[in-house]
Design a protein around this motif. Sequence first.
Motif, PDB file in Angstrom:
ATOM      1  N   ALA A   1      47.046  79.726  87.530  1.00 33.84           N
ATOM      2  CA  ALA A   1      46.087  79.276  86.622  1.00 33.84           C
ATOM      3  C   ALA A   1      46.575  77.731  86.211  1.00 33.84           C
ATOM      4  O   ALA A   1      45.732  76.600  86.321  1.00 33.84           O
ATOM      5  CB  ALA A   1      46.102  80.005  85.037  1.00 33.84           C
ATOM      6  N   LEU A   2      47.807  77.399  86.079  1.00 30.03           N
ATOM      7  CA  LEU A   2      48.527  76.048  85.747  1.00 30.03           C
ATOM      8  C   LEU A   2      48.163  75.011  87.181  1.00 30.03           C
ATOM      9  O   LEU A   2      47.866  74.176  86.870  1.00 30.03           O
ATOM     10  CB  LEU A   2      49.976  76.219  85.514  1.00 30.03           C
ATOM     11  CG  LEU A   2      50.227  76.827  83.952  1.00 30.03           C
ATOM     12  CD1 LEU A   2      51.710  76.893  83.905  1.00 30.03           C
ATOM     13  CD2 LEU A   2      49.705  75.943  82.881  1.00 30.03           C
ATOM     14  N   ALA A   3      48.349  76.082  88.214  1.00 31.34           N
ATOM     15  CA  ALA A   3      48.168  74.945  89.575  1.00 31.34           C
ATOM     16  C   ALA A   3      46.794  74.735  89.550  1.00 31.34           C
ATOM     17  O   ALA A   3      46.432  73.619  89.945  1.00 31.34           O
ATOM     18  CB  ALA A   3      48.848  75.651  90.650  1.00 31.34           C
ATOM     19  N   ALA A   4      45.936  75.462  89.549  1.00 30.40           N
ATOM     20  CA  ALA A   4      44.368  75.204  89.319  1.00 30.40           C
ATOM     21  C   ALA A   4      44.131  73.937  88.274  1.00 30.40           C
ATOM     22  O   ALA A   4      43.200  73.470  88.650  1.00 30.40           O
ATOM     23  CB  ALA A   4      43.402  76.620  89.115  1.00 30.40           C
ATOM     24  N   ILE A   5      44.552  74.078  87.132  1.00 29.29           N
ATOM     25  CA  ILE A   5      44.374  73.124  86.178  1.00 29.29           C
ATOM     26  C   ILE A   5      44.698  71.589  86.653  1.00 29.29           C
ATOM     27  O   ILE A   5      44.153  70.666  86.546  1.00 29.29           O
ATOM     28  CB  ILE A   5      44.953  73.295  84.871  1.00 29.29           C
ATOM     29  CG1 ILE A   5      44.130  74.741  84.253  1.00 29.29           C
ATOM     30  CG2 ILE A   5      44.855  72.206  83.974  1.00 29.29           C
ATOM     31  CD1 ILE A   5      44.994  75.134  82.946  1.00 29.29           C
ATOM     32  N   VAL A   6      45.914  71.644  87.331  1.00 32.46           N
ATOM     33  CA  VAL A   6      46.347  70.372  87.762  1.00 32.46           C
ATOM     34  C   VAL A   6      45.516  69.831  88.988  1.00 32.46           C
ATOM     35  O   VAL A   6      45.320  68.687  89.075  1.00 32.46           O
ATOM     36  CB  VAL A   6      47.943  70.508  88.314  1.00 32.46           C
ATOM     37  CG1 VAL A   6      48.373  69.398  89.150  1.00 32.46           C
ATOM     38  CG2 VAL A   6      48.860  70.900  87.187  1.00 32.46           C
ATOM     39  N   ILE A   7      45.033  70.783  89.913  1.00 35.16           N
ATOM     40  CA  ILE A   7      44.345  70.359  91.101  1.00 35.16           C
ATOM     41  C   ILE A   7      42.921  69.947  90.426  1.00 35.16           C
ATOM     42  O   ILE A   7      42.351  69.007  90.992  1.00 35.16           O
ATOM     43  CB  ILE A   7      44.119  71.511  92.041  1.00 35.16           C
ATOM     44  CG1 ILE A   7      45.264  71.988  92.596  1.00 35.16           C
ATOM     45  CG2 ILE A   7      43.041  71.201  93.196  1.00 35.16           C
ATOM     46  CD1 ILE A   7      45.433  73.094  93.572  1.00 35.16           C
ATOM     47  N   PHE A   8      42.539  70.751  89.400  1.00 38.67           N
ATOM     48  CA  PHE A   8      41.070  70.370  89.050  1.00 38.67           C
ATOM     49  C   PHE A   8      41.382  68.877  88.305  1.00 38.67           C
ATOM     50  O   PHE A   8      40.341  68.171  88.614  1.00 38.67           O
ATOM     51  CB  PHE A   8      40.899  71.111  87.762  1.00 38.67           C
ATOM     52  CG  PHE A   8      39.413  71.315  87.096  1.00 38.67           C
ATOM     53  CD1 PHE A   8      38.180  71.388  87.961  1.00 38.67           C
ATOM     54  CD2 PHE A   8      39.309  70.803  85.940  1.00 38.67           C
ATOM     55  CE1 PHE A   8      37.034  70.983  87.362  1.00 38.67           C
ATOM     56  CE2 PHE A   8      38.204  70.404  85.243  1.00 38.67           C
ATOM     57  CZ  PHE A   8      37.088  70.522  85.927  1.00 38.67           C
ATOM     58  N   ALA A   9      42.287  68.671  87.430  1.00 38.71           N
ATOM     59  CA  ALA A   9      42.595  67.277  86.945  1.00 38.71           C
ATOM     60  C   ALA A   9      42.652  66.179  87.928  1.00 38.71           C
ATOM     61  O   ALA A   9      42.135  65.205  87.800  1.00 38.71           O
ATOM     62  CB  ALA A   9      43.863  67.234  86.080  1.00 38.71           C
ATOM     63  N   GLY A  10      43.466  66.605  89.030  1.00 38.88           N
ATOM     64  CA  GLY A  10      43.123  65.604  90.221  1.00 38.88           C
ATOM     65  C   GLY A  10      41.883  65.336  90.863  1.00 38.88           C
ATOM     66  O   GLY A  10      41.636  64.312  91.044  1.00 38.88           O
TER      67      GLY A  10
END
Length: 422
Positions: A151-160
């Motif tokens: 989930a955290l990785a998805a948030i980071v990717i989404f922010a990128g």
Amino acid sequence: MKINTSIRLYVIGAMFVTGSLVIIAMSGVAVSYFFSGMDVAMTELIRSQAFEHEVSDNHPVNMQELSIATRWQDLPEDIQSRIDPSEIELGQLSKFIDGVPLISPPKVGYFVLKLEREGETRFASIVLTEARPRHHGERKLPNFFYIIFYALAAIVIFAGILIILAYRVSTPIRSLRDWAKGLNQEQLKQPLPSFTYSELDALAQIIQSSLSSVQDSLDREQRFLGYASHELRTPIAVTRSNAELLGKMIERDIDPSKQQEVLRRIERAALTMTNLTDTLLWLNRQEDKALPQDEVLLGELIEQINGELSYLLVGKEVSVHLAIDATPISLPMGLCRIVISNLIRNAFQHTYSGEVKIEQQQEKLVIINHNLSDDTHNDDLGFGLGLELTERLMKQYGWYYLNHATTNGRRVEVHFSSSSCC
């Protein structure tokens, strides 16, 4: 002090918060399903084993972690001490987890299930411990921890992705801003550059169209001021000189009839300024309104203008030949005065030695100048702005106009035909 909000930051922030909330909610659902799935698996495991073995009172069955008994008190003491029997419901799994599973794997898990079949009640329990003891400082993450990690990785990717999208969108927007800030009169005439997105291209077209309209208005106002200063200087000079003359005549108590003649010249000059102003406003606004018509004696008007402009021939060896008639024609007075004044002024200014012929017959006017001097002095006060205004007026009003060079001068022909007016 009011701080303006950046649309780019606002959109990025809103999308980031929305996306993060969705990811967190979906991760929470995934964790919930993870625990629910473990409970279902544990329930089915206990249910499958509860009636597979013979169990009598005071003799529970113990198979490694699994214990089966017909009475609650026959279950292991660890189960009895950690789970309240009053909270146990038939067919519902009761459990007690030692530890916080969201932080680290639980140390021990206690599970109890109460079942009933054909009037026989059984209690089945399982005690699960770690498969192997952990060494000092060793930590093993729970399986569902990876859900949080993803989930955290998805948030980071989404922010990128949001940052990349914002950059790709904001770059042409900044280009549009810089282009709009740098627009000038020359750039307004150039083709529109492409700003990647059709919406931005449409906005740029609106900006260019709006600024072009404003620039056209400014150009018309500048032309109006130039034309007005050019055309009004003669009647203003006539008014000033005659006003001074009238004052002196009053002081010396000269014949009132002569004073009245000077006063009439001032009144004609004032009327001329009014007509000139109305004509210039009509040309500047380019409205469909027709100019007011008057009964104009072209010959008399030409003779009057010739007298007003005779100062241009002072010190020159130039003869003027007038051939006019007294035909009345219905024409706009101000427009006729501007055209005739500029044409005669141009002929007088560009003749240094020679003659000027002014011939008028009904609505036709011909002006010919013969310059016999080698003087190349060029005063474009009448030739430039005056003739430009003349050409615009006659084109706007639809009069016939011809201006061409001759051997020693120019020949101008105008037809003041009321049938061709707009």
